[in-house]
Design an enzyme around this catalytic site. Structure first.
Site, mmCIF file in Angstrom:
data_model
loop_
_atom_site.group_PDB
_atom_site.id
_atom_site.type_symbol
_atom_site.label_atom_id
_atom_site.label_comp_id
_atom_site.label_asym_id
_atom_site.label_seq_id
_atom_site.Cartn_x
_atom_site.Cartn_y
_atom_site.Cartn_z
ATOM 1 N N GLY A 17 -26.644 2.290 0.169
ATOM 2 C CA GLY A 17 -25.534 3.248 0.239
ATOM 3 C C GLY A 17 -24.239 2.473 0.257
ATOM 4 O O GLY A 17 -24.174 1.352 -0.262
ATOM 5 N N ASN A 62 -24.411 -5.780 -8.988
ATOM 6 C CA ASN A 62 -24.714 -4.679 -8.063
ATOM 7 C C ASN A 62 -25.920 -3.869 -8.520
ATOM 8 O O ASN A 62 -26.737 -3.440 -7.700
ATOM 9 C CB ASN A 62 -23.489 -3.781 -7.879
ATOM 10 C CG ASN A 62 -22.566 -4.333 -6.807
ATOM 11 O OD1 ASN A 62 -22.865 -5.354 -6.195
ATOM 12 N ND2 ASN A 62 -21.445 -3.674 -6.579
ATOM 13 N N ASP A 113 0.863 -1.181 0.000
ATOM 14 C CA ASP A 113 0.000 0.000 0.000
ATOM 15 C C ASP A 113 0.900 1.232 0.000
ATOM 16 O O ASP A 113 2.005 1.193 0.562
ATOM 17 C CB ASP A 113 -0.922 0.014 1.228
ATOM 18 C CG ASP A 113 -2.187 0.831 0.989
ATOM 19 O OD1 ASP A 113 -3.270 0.244 0.842
ATOM 20 O OD2 ASP A 113 -2.071 2.085 0.928
ATOM 21 N N CYS A 170 -20.046 0.768 -2.679
ATOM 22 C CA CYS A 170 -20.150 0.043 -3.959
ATOM 23 C C CYS A 170 -21.411 0.357 -4.766
ATOM 24 O O CYS A 170 -21.311 0.788 -5.919
ATOM 25 C CB CYS A 170 -20.064 -1.456 -3.713
ATOM 26 S SG CYS A 170 -18.402 -1.952 -3.249
HETATM 27 P P1 NAD Z 1 -10.320 1.183 -0.198
HETATM 28 O O1 NAD Z 1 -10.420 2.613 -0.528
HETATM 29 O O2 NAD Z 1 -10.786 0.680 1.128
HETATM 30 O O3 NAD Z 1 -8.794 0.711 -0.337
HETATM 31 C C1 NAD Z 1 -7.962 1.069 -1.387
HETATM 32 C C2 NAD Z 1 -6.519 0.986 -0.905
HETATM 33 O O4 NAD Z 1 -5.650 1.202 -2.008
HETATM 34 C C3 NAD Z 1 -6.155 2.037 0.143
HETATM 35 O O5 NAD Z 1 -5.567 1.408 1.266
HETATM 36 C C4 NAD Z 1 -5.155 2.940 -0.573
HETATM 37 O O6 NAD Z 1 -4.184 3.489 0.285
HETATM 38 C C5 NAD Z 1 -4.547 1.972 -1.565
HETATM 39 N N1 NAD Z 1 -3.898 2.603 -2.719
HETATM 40 C C6 NAD Z 1 -4.357 3.619 -3.511
HETATM 41 N N2 NAD Z 1 -3.465 3.892 -4.472
HETATM 42 C C7 NAD Z 1 -2.426 3.041 -4.303
HETATM 43 C C8 NAD Z 1 -1.194 2.831 -4.985
HETATM 44 N N3 NAD Z 1 -0.855 3.575 -6.043
HETATM 45 N N4 NAD Z 1 -0.369 1.870 -4.549
HETATM 46 C C9 NAD Z 1 -0.702 1.122 -3.476
HETATM 47 N N5 NAD Z 1 -1.861 1.251 -2.788
HETATM 48 C C10 NAD Z 1 -2.707 2.212 -3.195
HETATM 49 O O7 NAD Z 1 -11.048 0.413 -1.370
HETATM 50 P P2 NAD Z 1 -11.937 -0.928 -1.277
HETATM 51 O O8 NAD Z 1 -13.238 -0.654 -0.635
HETATM 52 O O9 NAD Z 1 -11.081 -2.048 -0.759
HETATM 53 O O10 NAD Z 1 -12.236 -1.174 -2.827
HETATM 54 C C11 NAD Z 1 -11.229 -1.581 -3.724
HETATM 55 C C12 NAD Z 1 -11.900 -1.960 -5.026
HETATM 56 O O11 NAD Z 1 -12.732 -3.103 -4.845
HETATM 57 C C13 NAD Z 1 -12.821 -0.864 -5.593
HETATM 58 O O12 NAD Z 1 -12.723 -0.884 -6.994
HETATM 59 C C14 NAD Z 1 -14.190 -1.317 -5.154
HETATM 60 O O13 NAD Z 1 -15.204 -0.860 -6.019
HETATM 61 C C15 NAD Z 1 -14.063 -2.819 -5.230
HETATM 62 N N6 NAD Z 1 -14.980 -3.536 -4.334
HETATM 63 C C16 NAD Z 1 -15.169 -3.075 -3.058
HETATM 64 C C17 NAD Z 1 -16.009 -3.795 -2.195
HETATM 65 C C18 NAD Z 1 -16.256 -3.308 -0.799
HETATM 66 O O14 NAD Z 1 -17.172 -3.835 -0.154
HETATM 67 N N7 NAD Z 1 -15.513 -2.349 -0.277
HETATM 68 C C19 NAD Z 1 -16.637 -4.969 -2.644
HETATM 69 C C20 NAD Z 1 -16.395 -5.410 -3.931
HETATM 70 C C21 NAD Z 1 -15.559 -4.684 -4.773
#
Ligand code: NAD
Length: 459
Positions: A286, A237, A30, A289
């Site tokens: 909400g 979704n 990260d 996602c």
């Molecule tokens: P999040 O915002 O919680 O986490 C993203 C992470 O990526 C952060 O820790 C950030 O610091 C890191 N990051 C950003 N740029 C970076 C880089 N250049 N190098 C390294 N790390 C970097 O996001 P999330 O909720 O985990 O979602 C991630 C993806 O999964 C999204 O596309 C989301 O739509 C998808 N998704 C999310 C969920 C959910 O329930 N949250 C479910 C299914 C799919």
């Protein structure tokens, strides 16, 4: 297998920890130094039931480590996950700049070894090929830097990698359980080699050897092309969001004709063609996602000259539903200016600390606009002291302090602990015994018996 997960949010961290637990060697990368520092100390930066315990055990067995060094992660992994955020832009499109930065960074660090690059982030349809292009651009950049500007990429010097779309369907609040017990695994790629490696990676999940119930039948694996895999995520979704908007619309009709939406939902949900899940009327969908994914799909359709009538309507119903409790408060209390409203719960759903696009934010804003004083208690937000950038709301540290002096309590998030409210104590503390149940979750009869006026959604 050697895995690198880039982005350790709700998806990346859970994926990395669960893959380490089933025996893979995982490095999580990260670019947020604070987060990585916390994780190196064994602390999870997010609240997700069961995650911290699993994280500790995997770190102890050296199956899981954390770094900010993307090069080290790329070097380590034969499978590289992109799991960074794709938040919405004001236009409704996905902001893919984090995915782009990671893809370029992977390209900058590729060596000879074959890699599978897995898009776990929810990305617009067509992003698989785009990621491939960016990775190659990143690779060319590095070669030009090391070998001079005259560098021309030949077939021999082109790095060998494939891109796989592997959308994530986990639910926050039960993300670890969902990862070990997926309804299906979707793999989109034109490369047989990449698909074979992904199947090998997921084998322990498919045959449930690490799940809570090993008697279950194997998890179906859907192998398809890149674009279809990307579409599956958006369509799933959009369907679920539409189903919620549908039952909310039915609830609003129930309110007017005197029917009870809870019983209506039960009556229609027992139809196996419909199913009972996602049929709970309330204050709308909400979270991080549904809103952004539905908007992104609408936007993509628009780009291709198609107007999404049904999805537009689902969004419109949801916008209205989010503030339906305001209408109910106005109906009961008339003028809201100078009234004190207490919110039970803030997060968009229970068992998470995620406040992204939570209906509570709209409710707070609207109550502020109408001149009410807003207080809130949330089991996670209050305890962790996380302000989440909240303004216009006083965060209380327990339900009694919340109830004190309130003209109404509004249930916003269906946290289990709200089923055990000390109703007699709360009634004494409130100025006016009114409870608006925004999720039809509270024990209605007990509340009425305790002398409250109870108002639900759709009954
Ligand atoms: P999040 O915002 O919680 O986490 C993203 C992470 O990526 C952060 O820790 C950030 O610091 C890191 N990051 C950003 N740029 C970076 C880089 N250049 N190098 C390294 N790390 C970097 O996001 P999330 O909720 O985990 O979602 C991630 C993806 O999964 C999204 O596309 C989301 O739509 C998808 N998704 C999310 C969920 C959910 O329930 N949250 C479910 C299914 C799919």
């Amino acid at each position: 297998m050697r895995v690198c997960v880039i982005g350790t949010g709700y998806v990346g961290l859970v994926t990395g920890v669960c893959l380490a637990h089933i025996g893979h060697d995982v490095i999580c990368v990260d670019n947020n130094e604070e987060k990585v520092k916390l994780m190196k100390q064994g602390q999870s930066p997010i609240y997700e039931p069961g995650l911290s315990e699993l994280m500790h055990s995997c770190m102890k067995t050296n199956k899981l480590s954390f770094t900010t060094d993307l090069g080290a992660g790329v070097n380590h992994g034969e499978i590289l996950y992109i799991a960074v955020g794709t938040p919405p832009l004001p236009t409704g499109e996905s902001d893919t700049r984090y995915v782009e930065a990671v893809a370029r960074g992977i390209g900058n660090n590729l060596q000879e070894e074959y890699k599978v690059i897995v898009n776990k982030s929810t990305v617009p349809i067509g992003s698989g090929d785009w990621v491939r292009m960016i990775v190659l651009d990143g690779f060319k950049e590095r070669q030009a830097q090391t070998l001079g500007e005259g560098f021309v990429m030949s077939a021999e010097s082109t790095p060998v990698f494939d891109v796989v779309s592997n959308p994530e369907f986990l639910r926050e609040g039960c993300a670890v359980y969902d990862t070990f017990n997926p309804d299906r695994i979707v793999l989109g790629s034109s490369s047989e080699k990449a698909i074979a490696m992904m199947k090998e990676l997921y084998e322990p999940l498919v045959d449930h050897s690490f799940s809570y119930d090993s008697t279950l039948p194997p998890v179906p694996v859907v192998v398809t092309d890149l674009s279809s895999a990307e579409m599956i995520k958006y369509a799933a979704n959009a369907f679920l969001a539409t189903k919620i908007s549908f039952i909310n619309e039915v609830a609003n009709i129930c309110d007017r004709v005197g029917a009870d939406v809870t019983q209506v939902a039960q009556g229609i949900g027992l139809d196996s063609r419909i199913g009972s899940k996602f049929l709970q009327a309330g204050i709308g969908w909400g979270g991080s996602c549904f809103p952004k994914d539905v908007s992104a799909l609408i936007h993509t359709a628009h780009d291709y000259g198609y107007e999404t009538e049904l999805m537009n309507a689902a969004v419109k119903v949801n916008e209205r539903q989010r503030v339906i409790v305001i209408e109910k408060l106005q109906h009961e209390l008339k003028i809201l200016k100078g009234k004190v409203v207490g919110l039970l719960g803030l997060t968009f759903k229970p068992d998470t600390d995620d406040m992204r696009d939570a209906p509570a934010l709209n409710i707070i804003q609207e109550l502020n606009r109408l001149g009410a004083k807003v207080k809130a208690y949330d089991p996670i937000v209050s305890q962790s002291g996380l302000s989440h950038g909240l303004s216009g709301v006083i965060i209380e540290s327990n339900v009694e302090m919340l109830a004190d002096g309130c003209d109404a309590l509004v249930l916003v998030t269906d946290w289990q602990e709200f089923l055990k409210l000390d109703l007699a104590k709360i009634k004494k503390l409130m100025k006016n015994p009114l409870i608006i149940d925004g999720r039809n979750f509270l024990p209605r009869h007990a509340i009425v018996e305790a002398g409250f006026h109870y108002v639900g959604i759709g009954h």
